[in-house]
Design an enzyme around this catalytic site. Sequence first.
Site, PDB file in Angstrom:
ATOM      1  N   LYS A  22      31.220  32.729 106.751  1.00 47.41           N
ATOM      2  CA  LYS A  22      30.641  32.572 107.556  1.00 47.41           C
ATOM      3  C   LYS A  22      29.377  33.577 106.920  1.00 47.41           C
ATOM      4  O   LYS A  22      28.538  33.556 107.267  1.00 47.41           O
ATOM      5  CB  LYS A  22      31.312  32.874 108.303  1.00 47.41           C
ATOM      6  CG  LYS A  22      30.281  33.284 109.579  1.00 47.41           C
ATOM      7  CD  LYS A  22      30.465  34.515 111.261  1.00 47.41           C
ATOM      8  CE  LYS A  22      32.014  32.937 111.634  1.00 47.41           C
ATOM      9  NZ  LYS A  22      32.277  33.753 112.985  1.00 47.41           N
ATOM     10  N   ARG A  92      30.919  40.093 113.455  1.00 49.19           N
ATOM     11  CA  ARG A  92      32.321  38.645 113.267  1.00 49.19           C
ATOM     12  C   ARG A  92      33.438  39.074 112.141  1.00 49.19           C
ATOM     13  O   ARG A  92      32.663  39.345 111.833  1.00 49.19           O
ATOM     14  CB  ARG A  92      31.468  37.161 113.779  1.00 49.19           C
ATOM     15  CG  ARG A  92      31.226  37.389 114.838  1.00 49.19           C
ATOM     16  CD  ARG A  92      30.062  35.831 114.939  1.00 49.19           C
ATOM     17  NE  ARG A  92      29.549  35.345 116.501  1.00 49.19           N
ATOM     18  CZ  ARG A  92      28.794  35.696 117.335  1.00 49.19           C
ATOM     19  NH1 ARG A  92      27.777  36.144 116.681  1.00 49.19           N
ATOM     20  NH2 ARG A  92      28.183  35.381 117.897  1.00 49.19           N
ATOM     21  N   GLY A 101      39.339  30.997 115.462  1.00 52.29           N
ATOM     22  CA  GLY A 101      39.516  31.219 116.942  1.00 52.29           C
ATOM     23  C   GLY A 101      41.004  32.702 116.405  1.00 52.29           C
ATOM     24  O   GLY A 101      41.108  33.476 117.111  1.00 52.29           O
ATOM     25  N   MET A 103      41.382  35.053 114.000  1.00 57.98           N
ATOM     26  CA  MET A 103      40.443  36.213 113.659  1.00 57.98           C
ATOM     27  C   MET A 103      39.418  36.621 114.854  1.00 57.98           C
ATOM     28  O   MET A 103      39.332  35.902 116.208  1.00 57.98           O
ATOM     29  CB  MET A 103      40.110  36.370 112.136  1.00 57.98           C
ATOM     30  CG  MET A 103      40.641  36.573 111.506  1.00 57.98           C
ATOM     31  SD  MET A 103      40.455  36.795 109.927  1.00 57.98           S
ATOM     32  CE  MET A 103      39.165  35.792 109.423  1.00 57.98           C
ATOM     33  N   ARG A 336      28.697  26.175 109.242  1.00 60.59           N
ATOM     34  CA  ARG A 336      29.898  25.760 108.305  1.00 60.59           C
ATOM     35  C   ARG A 336      30.566  23.995 108.066  1.00 60.59           C
ATOM     36  O   ARG A 336      29.884  23.375 108.913  1.00 60.59           O
ATOM     37  CB  ARG A 336      31.449  26.444 108.785  1.00 60.59           C
ATOM     38  CG  ARG A 336      31.839  25.793 109.551  1.00 60.59           C
ATOM     39  CD  ARG A 336      32.970  26.363 109.973  1.00 60.59           C
ATOM     40  NE  ARG A 336      33.501  26.420 111.683  1.00 60.59           N
ATOM     41  CZ  ARG A 336      33.741  27.206 112.626  1.00 60.59           C
ATOM     42  NH1 ARG A 336      34.037  28.653 111.966  1.00 60.59           N
ATOM     43  NH2 ARG A 336      33.979  27.068 114.071  1.00 60.59           N
ATOM     44  N   HIS A 454      38.595  25.747 122.169  1.00 61.74           N
ATOM     45  CA  HIS A 454      40.025  25.802 121.295  1.00 61.74           C
ATOM     46  C   HIS A 454      40.425  24.896 120.918  1.00 61.74           C
ATOM     47  O   HIS A 454      41.543  25.099 120.015  1.00 61.74           O
ATOM     48  CB  HIS A 454      39.680  27.702 121.356  1.00 61.74           C
ATOM     49  CG  HIS A 454      41.619  27.854 120.612  1.00 61.74           C
ATOM     50  ND1 HIS A 454      42.776  27.539 120.713  1.00 61.74           N
ATOM     51  CD2 HIS A 454      41.531  28.700 119.351  1.00 61.74           C
ATOM     52  CE1 HIS A 454      43.473  27.568 119.520  1.00 61.74           C
ATOM     53  NE2 HIS A 454      42.541  28.594 118.540  1.00 61.74           N
ATOM     54  N   ARG A 561      68.628   7.419  96.798  1.00 61.07           N
ATOM     55  CA  ARG A 561      69.883   8.181  97.060  1.00 61.07           C
ATOM     56  C   ARG A 561      70.895   7.397  96.969  1.00 61.07           C
ATOM     57  O   ARG A 561      71.097   7.262  98.443  1.00 61.07           O
ATOM     58  CB  ARG A 561      69.305   9.191  98.096  1.00 61.07           C
ATOM     59  CG  ARG A 561      68.896  10.460  97.693  1.00 61.07           C
ATOM     60  CD  ARG A 561      68.062  11.269  98.707  1.00 61.07           C
ATOM     61  NE  ARG A 561      66.601  11.682  99.014  1.00 61.07           N
ATOM     62  CZ  ARG A 561      65.418  11.385  99.573  1.00 61.07           C
ATOM     63  NH1 ARG A 561      65.677   9.857  99.730  1.00 61.07           N
ATOM     64  NH2 ARG A 561      64.706  11.856  99.474  1.00 61.07           N
ATOM     65  N   SER A 763      63.128  13.708  85.633  1.00 62.95           N
ATOM     66  CA  SER A 763      63.325  14.293  87.399  1.00 62.95           C
ATOM     67  C   SER A 763      63.196  15.158  87.985  1.00 62.95           C
ATOM     68  O   SER A 763      64.260  15.590  87.738  1.00 62.95           O
ATOM     69  CB  SER A 763      63.303  12.894  88.047  1.00 62.95           C
ATOM     70  OG  SER A 763      62.892  12.826  89.430  1.00 62.95           O
ATOM     71  N   ASP A 768      66.113  21.781  94.442  1.00 62.76           N
ATOM     72  CA  ASP A 768      67.337  22.347  94.295  1.00 62.76           C
ATOM     73  C   ASP A 768      67.084  23.163  93.593  1.00 62.76           C
ATOM     74  O   ASP A 768      67.646  24.686  93.072  1.00 62.76           O
ATOM     75  CB  ASP A 768      68.581  21.477  93.748  1.00 62.76           C
ATOM     76  CG  ASP A 768      69.765  20.656  94.973  1.00 62.76           C
ATOM     77  OD1 ASP A 768      69.343  20.884  95.775  1.00 62.76           O
ATOM     78  OD2 ASP A 768      69.945  20.237  94.518  1.00 62.76           O
ATOM     79  N   CYS A 830      61.009  14.326  92.294  1.00 63.09           N
ATOM     80  CA  CYS A 830      61.084  14.198  93.326  1.00 63.09           C
ATOM     81  C   CYS A 830      61.489  14.393  94.240  1.00 63.09           C
ATOM     82  O   CYS A 830      62.235  13.796  94.714  1.00 63.09           O
ATOM     83  CB  CYS A 830      62.548  12.649  93.112  1.00 63.09           C
ATOM     84  SG  CYS A 830      64.047  13.833  92.637  1.00 63.09           S
ATOM     85  N   TYR A 850      54.387  10.393  86.775  1.00 66.27           N
ATOM     86  CA  TYR A 850      54.766   9.996  88.170  1.00 66.27           C
ATOM     87  C   TYR A 850      54.853  11.390  89.198  1.00 66.27           C
ATOM     88  O   TYR A 850      55.591  12.502  88.895  1.00 66.27           O
ATOM     89  CB  TYR A 850      55.047   8.913  88.076  1.00 66.27           C
ATOM     90  CG  TYR A 850      57.065   9.154  88.574  1.00 66.27           C
ATOM     91  CD1 TYR A 850      57.630   9.249  89.741  1.00 66.27           C
ATOM     92  CD2 TYR A 850      57.216   8.914  87.334  1.00 66.27           C
ATOM     93  CE1 TYR A 850      59.052   9.833  89.195  1.00 66.27           C
ATOM     94  CE2 TYR A 850      58.870   9.155  87.029  1.00 66.27           C
ATOM     95  CZ  TYR A 850      59.926   9.372  88.320  1.00 66.27           C
ATOM     96  OH  TYR A 850      60.652   9.789  87.928  1.00 66.27           O
TER      97      TYR A 850
END
Length: 879
Positions: A22, A92, A101, A103, A336, A454, A561, A763, A768, A830, A850
């Site tokens: 702002k 502000r 909204g 703060m 903004r 809001h 899986r 991978s 885990d 993965c 990938y």
Amino acid sequence: MTKYVYMFSEGNASMRNLLGGKGANLAEMTGLGLPVPRGFTITTEACTRYYEDNETIAQEIEAEIFETLAKAEDLIGKKFGDPNDPYLVSVRSGSRASMPGMMDTILNLGLNDTVVEGLAKLTGNPRFAYDSYRRFIAMFGDVVMEVEKSLFEEELDAVKEERGAKLDTDLDADAMKEVVKRYKALYARVKGEDFPQDPREQLMEAVKAVFRSWNNERAIVYRRMNDIPGSWGTAVNVQEMVYGNMGNTSGTGVAFTRNPSTGENKLYGEFLMNAQGEDVVAGIRTPQTIDQLKEVMPEVYEQFIQIAETLEKHYRDMQDMEFTIERGKLFMLQTRNGKRTAAAALKVAVDLVEEGMISKEEALLKIDPKQLDALLHPTFVPAALKAAKSIAKGLPASPGAATGRVYFDAESATVASERGEKVILVRVETSPEDIQGMNVSQGILTGRGGMTSHAAVVARGMGKCCVSGCSELSIREKDGYFTTEDGTRFNEGDWISLDGTTGLIYAGAVETQDASLSGDFDTIMQWSDETRTLKIRTNADTVSDAAMAVKLGAEGIGLCRTEHMFFEADRIFAFRQMIVAKTVEARRAALAKLLPMQKEDFIGLFETMQGFPVTIRFLDPPLHEFLPHEDAEINKLAAELKISSDDLKTLINDLHELNPMMGHRGCRLAVTYPEIAEMQTRAVIEAAIEVNKKGNNVIPEIMIPLICDVQELKFVKNIVVKTAEQILAENNVKMEYHVGTMIEIPRAALTADEIAREADFFSFGTNDLTQMTYGLSRDDAGKILDAYYQNKIFESDPTARLDLIGVGKLMKIASQDGRSVKPDLKLGICGEHGGDPSSIAYCHELGFNYVSCSPFRVPIARLAAAQAAIADSENLGQK
């Protein structure tokens, strides 16, 4: 010496990290010569210092604030606290990331019992002066001193009732004086002291309140949801007040340069005459649409149109603007980059490219990948919608369809969601305190508030369906019900459905269907695919999941899986026979029943993926997960298996482990029972051979899970290779296949150079790997995380997104060490993090081949991978 306070004239848009979004934009607009009320910004560094100094403002910062205030007074020609010509300000918040909204804001600061009289004389409008004062007392009391807002509202309602007034604007000057009197008495009664009269004290307390609001609960939740670090802090903007509540030649409004719901290139917004900014957002009165301003104040409208065009061209993006008209003069309070729905984000990005305003790469960077999720969620089935009963209509604030049970507060909505219920949050109007309830809801319905309220803004940002401003409903939050105009009552827990595209509300649960995607979606995906270097695979265990992933652009399966295939009704019994078998022969006999089923599964996946790579993970979970635990189920299974219940119970007890996540699972099952790996290898290789006979070129990838030592991988790999080569010889064919491993144990990451000698690919199983690195189970983390959040140990759930500092370091070590031994080692991810944009960016940085994610996150990953490639090229350009 650190500078903590900047006049608007001293800053610019590039200083966002220091001045907040702002403050930087106010400075930029000031530099553009636009009509911005003058003021100054207290930096984010001052906020950080405030917390470092045990929530106190250092003397040198306070001195700098008042030095800059004096400069502003000289510039404006008014004095703070002067009753003859008072300088009044707004205070502000403004962090570097937009947090609408979340703060706090205080308006009309500088008013006191003396100044209000001077303001009344100066303006000749005592009603305006006392209206401003009562607003300030309520805001300061609520935001700064934590006096409940509802207590002030009760006093205002009492005066309106006594005077026969329906609206706030119906109250005259004497009534407003009475409201001020009651507000001050309420403040003194609750706080045990009089309302502060010293404007300098008011200012410093307000600045502290804004700094405190950085760590209020709703701001912390919002940051957690949006990956905003708590270390950033917020700036504070102190700005000369301009007034939209000075009569019928004054007003206030909010507007977007394009429609934030659809992306249409048309000015979109609302305004109210004789009102202050919070009136528009709060929905206290029904606003007028922005195009009606042309009829009310044509010159102001034309000036606003020109400013809107200037700002959009300057920022090269759709702008969200706040403005005030004071006695016929237009002032810009904020601009903004506007929050928008997913559909609007795509349209705006594509349109800006076609209009020659930005490049394709810039367009891709303007879209939040997570927003694409909203495009892939259900809409109502037309036939079901035709049969549904509409009970009311509100404003179509955020598009989409939602069905759920009604709840009237954020806490109840959250509890219901945790029970697995679908929830519709129903409020008279939402406030920032409702953020958690909104987050868990399928949709939001409010009785008050416009298209820029809001509820509307936050719902659009979340990709949630929202119907706002439904005045046809009488909502009784505290009593847990709402009624329609014909008197029909809906209680907490009743089902309703919302259409955020039309604003219609329906009784009951209306059937939904998958969303259809626009041409803009295809364009953005095409641009993404042209830009990215990472391949995007999917985690899929069924043909239907794989087909959906291919439809959404997946280029292979990164994780199948296999254990999920065994839970189906026609297979679980044979698998249980294998578990209870006491000899290798009996185990092989049970596995022989599973072989054709598993083979058919793999044939289906190979055919669906049409030559794209398919990575098949061998059996991973501990065996006890496949067995029942209730006595009735155990007895039934024992009878089917033709063994005694006692024997089965003994076996289940023997299989039970105190810590199964780190127990007899993954590759350890194959070490103990090699015949399982043999069967799965046969199913994979035979399926690939069969599909390749039809002219395909399947190169299967077999992935061994939970490796912690190279010798484990070597042992299981030998079983796979021996079995595969035997099958290929039996069929007299040659076929390429790969054997790799998951990196999901820290030791595997630390010994990756050794493991790479035996692996064709790595991978990273980051689910885990994260749990084992933190020593924290994601299933049980919720029990301790609240305490960690409260004590500021963690800002977010460490299992929810990739931890770049710890887990990321292990990934980097494993990637570099693995490729030091085998430069062409294929790398992928993965875990669930494969669909998280920040994690994808890190995988790009590490040079992965990938990422793999759930089917509906494939478009998110495609866009995020493109953004990572663009950011990488920009960084190279800067070097």
